[in-house]
Scaffold this active site. Structure first.
Site, mmCIF file in Angstrom:
data_model
loop_
_atom_site.group_PDB
_atom_site.id
_atom_site.type_symbol
_atom_site.label_atom_id
_atom_site.label_comp_id
_atom_site.label_asym_id
_atom_site.label_seq_id
_atom_site.Cartn_x
_atom_site.Cartn_y
_atom_site.Cartn_z
ATOM 1 N N GLU A 23 -3.992 -13.467 -21.744
ATOM 2 C CA GLU A 23 -2.997 -14.128 -22.592
ATOM 3 C C GLU A 23 -3.708 -14.670 -23.823
ATOM 4 O OE1 GLU A 23 -0.787 -17.435 -20.889
ATOM 5 O OE2 GLU A 23 0.251 -17.802 -22.790
ATOM 6 N N ASN B 257 2.429 -15.337 -27.084
ATOM 7 C CA ASN B 257 3.529 -16.298 -26.973
ATOM 8 C C ASN B 257 4.485 -16.193 -28.150
ATOM 9 O OD1 ASN B 257 2.961 -18.186 -24.574
ATOM 10 N ND2 ASN B 257 0.974 -18.043 -25.594
ATOM 11 N N GLU C 252 5.675 -12.963 -24.375
ATOM 12 C CA GLU C 252 6.085 -14.098 -23.536
ATOM 13 C C GLU C 252 7.160 -14.914 -24.224
ATOM 14 O OE1 GLU C 252 2.964 -16.464 -21.880
ATOM 15 O OE2 GLU C 252 1.775 -14.700 -21.329
ATOM 16 N N ASP D 273 8.228 -16.844 -19.660
ATOM 17 C CA ASP D 273 7.165 -17.835 -19.494
ATOM 18 C C ASP D 273 7.697 -19.101 -18.813
ATOM 19 O OD1 ASP D 273 4.637 -18.828 -19.689
ATOM 20 O OD2 ASP D 273 4.614 -19.030 -21.864
ATOM 21 N N GLU E 230 0.421 -18.800 -12.843
ATOM 22 C CA GLU E 230 -0.413 -19.544 -13.785
ATOM 23 C C GLU E 230 -0.932 -20.828 -13.165
ATOM 24 O OE1 GLU E 230 0.415 -19.664 -18.263
ATOM 25 O OE2 GLU E 230 2.396 -19.679 -17.356
HETATM 26 P P1 C2E Z 1 1.392 -21.651 -21.861
HETATM 27 O O1 C2E Z 1 1.947 -20.484 -22.586
HETATM 28 O O2 C2E Z 1 2.066 -22.020 -20.580
HETATM 29 O O3 C2E Z 1 -0.149 -21.334 -21.644
HETATM 30 C C1 C2E Z 1 -0.896 -21.735 -20.550
HETATM 31 C C2 C2E Z 1 -1.608 -23.026 -20.789
HETATM 32 O O4 C2E Z 1 -2.159 -23.476 -19.552
HETATM 33 C C3 C2E Z 1 -2.818 -22.897 -21.716
HETATM 34 O O5 C2E Z 1 -2.955 -24.140 -22.408
HETATM 35 C C4 C2E Z 1 -3.958 -22.731 -20.742
HETATM 36 O O6 C2E Z 1 -5.212 -23.120 -21.279
HETATM 37 C C5 C2E Z 1 -3.540 -23.658 -19.632
HETATM 38 N N1 C2E Z 1 -4.140 -23.279 -18.356
HETATM 39 C C6 C2E Z 1 -4.548 -22.055 -17.974
HETATM 40 N N2 C2E Z 1 -5.030 -22.059 -16.718
HETATM 41 C C7 C2E Z 1 -4.920 -23.330 -16.265
HETATM 42 C C8 C2E Z 1 -5.243 -23.966 -15.023
HETATM 43 O O7 C2E Z 1 -5.749 -23.391 -14.088
HETATM 44 N N3 C2E Z 1 -4.961 -25.294 -14.921
HETATM 45 C C9 C2E Z 1 -4.385 -25.979 -15.949
HETATM 46 N N4 C2E Z 1 -4.144 -27.269 -15.766
HETATM 47 N N5 C2E Z 1 -4.072 -25.408 -17.138
HETATM 48 C C10 C2E Z 1 -4.327 -24.088 -17.290
HETATM 49 P P2 C2E Z 1 -3.187 -24.187 -23.967
HETATM 50 O O8 C2E Z 1 -4.048 -23.056 -24.429
HETATM 51 O O9 C2E Z 1 -3.601 -25.582 -24.297
HETATM 52 O O10 C2E Z 1 -1.724 -23.910 -24.534
HETATM 53 C C11 C2E Z 1 -0.684 -24.795 -24.278
HETATM 54 C C12 C2E Z 1 0.638 -24.221 -24.683
HETATM 55 O O11 C2E Z 1 0.703 -24.045 -26.087
HETATM 56 C C13 C2E Z 1 0.911 -22.839 -24.099
HETATM 57 O O12 C2E Z 1 1.396 -22.960 -22.798
HETATM 58 C C14 C2E Z 1 1.947 -22.320 -25.072
HETATM 59 O O13 C2E Z 1 3.210 -22.812 -24.736
HETATM 60 C C15 C2E Z 1 1.513 -22.934 -26.367
HETATM 61 N N6 C2E Z 1 0.761 -21.939 -27.157
HETATM 62 C C16 C2E Z 1 -0.545 -21.592 -27.096
HETATM 63 N N7 C2E Z 1 -0.843 -20.645 -28.009
HETATM 64 C C17 C2E Z 1 0.311 -20.381 -28.665
HETATM 65 C C18 C2E Z 1 0.666 -19.493 -29.751
HETATM 66 O O14 C2E Z 1 -0.123 -18.718 -30.298
HETATM 67 N N8 C2E Z 1 1.983 -19.527 -30.149
HETATM 68 C C19 C2E Z 1 2.908 -20.343 -29.575
HETATM 69 N N9 C2E Z 1 4.156 -20.315 -30.021
HETATM 70 N N10 C2E Z 1 2.609 -21.171 -28.565
HETATM 71 C C20 C2E Z 1 1.320 -21.197 -28.128
HETATM 72 CA CA CA Z 2 2.462 -18.469 -22.315
HETATM 73 CA CA CA Z 3 3.172 -20.652 -19.208
#
Ligand code: C2E
Ligand code: CA
Ligand code: CA
Length: 389
Positions: A171, A230, A262, A292, A350
């Site tokens: 992802e 995403n 997603e 998602d 996830e």
């Molecule tokens: P998401 O799409 O649900 O992405 C998964 C988030 O969970 C990611 O946080 C990831 O680092 C985190 N994660 C993965 N494995 C684990 C785990 O085992 N435990 C826990 N506690 N967390 C885990 P991240 O990278 O901080 O991103 C947060 C959210 O920000 C994402 O949730 C998504 O909704 C948004 N996001 C990230 N990149 C993009 C992007 O390019 N565009 C858009 N529109 N949204 C984004």
């Molecule tokens: Ca996602």
């Molecule tokens: Ca997610």
């Protein structure tokens, strides 16, 4: 010793539009009378413009409960099927009498902003945290253009693996390498960019990074690897998501099925910008559409019924509950996996952090896993080392 209180009527323009200016004036007079009645001798009150009023009242004379009750009564007096009158109130406690009154009002109004589109909470108090958050948000928004031009945003990849640990794909998760603040995580800026209508430009940039990476891999003969990107709910309002993504894919000549999309449950269910039809078009063009954070909203099952999707990403909360020995949670997870198989939908789990979770997932036949247990999101060059292994 003094409070500066501001008020604002939710969607007041609608009153004028639906019932006419006459009625609008009547509502404003009603509110003026109400506020007047709440103020004692020493208070100052007035209309600051439009549907906004302000009062300055000694702290000891302000009885929050009475005040809010009065406002609610007024709301009920007006309510009908078309429009619910809802008044928001922001309170600023004056700490410096020499501060400009307009700034005091700004602060009370900032407090109102924190209420969002909420219906069940109508009053908020200003605090310094609100001020700092607002300033920080303004800064992020102000930095955006330059950040995008200078490519300060970068793509991290989080591996998706089988329960045996075999790498399948990733992802794409955005990170901001800020020149002054260091590495910033999406939790600190995505929402701000969604609110301010900037998100679509960021998303388009990240999609292009993903497509470029896929093109490079596919040139090297790695057609088997995918990247899932995403799509924000807000993207649909600001651009033609279908057109943007298909033209990227054509420009870089990648296999559409290697770019997974997603979309959140909420985007699909509100569906006001034709999201459901768009999903169909994406699938006809060979893309895989993923839902998602499945199970975090209110309409998950309905959505499965109505939306033609390929992959369901189980919301992370299910894994957290698994650690809490919540038996009902485990039954639900197992059933979702079973249900998806019957519907021909794959499941990605996830937030997998522990061996215990992996073992449980293996036992119920959940095939694809994403989580810290296998890997955190990592820079692309690190990810490429995993591919070579
Ligand atoms: P998401 O799409 O649900 O992405 C998964 C988030 O969970 C990611 O946080 C990831 O680092 C985190 N994660 C993965 N494995 C684990 C785990 O085992 N435990 C826990 N506690 N967390 C885990 P991240 O990278 O901080 O991103 C947060 C959210 O920000 C994402 O949730 C998504 O909704 C948004 N996001 C990230 N990149 C993009 C992007 O390019 N565009 C858009 N529109 N949204 C984004
Ligand atoms: Ca996602
Ligand atoms: Ca997610």
């Amino acid at each position: 010793e003094w409070l500066l209180i501001c008020s604002n009527i939710k969607d007041f323009k609608l009153v004028n539009d639906l019932f006419g200016l006459e009625k609008g004036n009547e509502v404003l007079k009603m509110e003026a009378d109400l506020l007047k009645a709440q103020c004692g001798e020493g208070s100052v009150y007035g209309r600051t413009g439009g549907d906004k009023f302000a009062i300055c009242i000694p702290k000891e004379e302000f009885k929050e409960q009475d005040f809010m009750d009065a406002i609610q009564t007024m709301g009920h007096a007006f309510n009908n099927d078309l429009y619910h009158l809802h008044i928001y109130v922001g309170v600023y406690e004056i700490t410096d009498r020499n501060e400009e009154v307009s700034i005091m009002c700004d602060k009370a109004n900032l407090a109102i902003k924190t209420l969002g589109e909420n219906y069940d909470k109508s009053i908020a108090y200003y605090s310094d945290t609100i001020f700092h958050d607002t300033v920080a948000e303004k800064q992020l928004v102000g930095d955006f253009d330059k950040a995008l031009a200078e490519k300060q945003f970068c793509m991290y990849l989080q591996p998706q693996v089988t329960s045996e640990g075999k790498l399948l794909g990733a992802e794409a998760l955005v990170r901001w390498q800020h020149p002054k603040r260091g590495l910033i995580f999406p939790g600190d800026f995505i929402e701000v960019f969604e609110k301010t209508g900037l998100i679509y430009r960021l998303d388009r940039f990240v999609w292009e990074l993903a497509v470029q990476k896929l093109a490079q891999w596919q040139k090297d003969g790695r057609d088997d690897l995918y990247i899932s990107v995403n799509i924000s709910t807000k993207d649909f309002y600001y651009m033609d998501v279908y057109e943007t993504i298909t033209s990227l894919v054509e420009t870089y000549k990648i296999i559409p099925s290697t770019l997974k999309l997603e979309i959140t449950e909420t985007a699909i269910m509100t569906g006001t910008a034709g999201e459901l039809e768009m999903i169909e078009r994406f699938r006809k063009s060979g893309f895989q559409v993923e839902i998602d954070d499945f199970g975090s909203g209110y309409s998950s099952l309905n959505m499965l019924k109505d939306a033609p999707i390929d992959v369901l990403k189980l919301d992370m909360a299910f894994m957290r509950n698994l650690d809490n020995e919540n038996e009902r949670n485990n039954i639900i997870v197992e059933s979702i996996v079973e249900l998806s198989k019957k519907l021909n939908i794959s499941v990605v789990v996830e937030g997998v952090e522990s061996e215990k979770q992996v073992n449980f997932l293996k036992s119920i036949g959940a095939e694809v896993i994403q989580g810290y247990y296998f890997s955190k999101p990592i820079p692309t060059d690190e990810y490429e080392k995993l591919i070579e292994e």
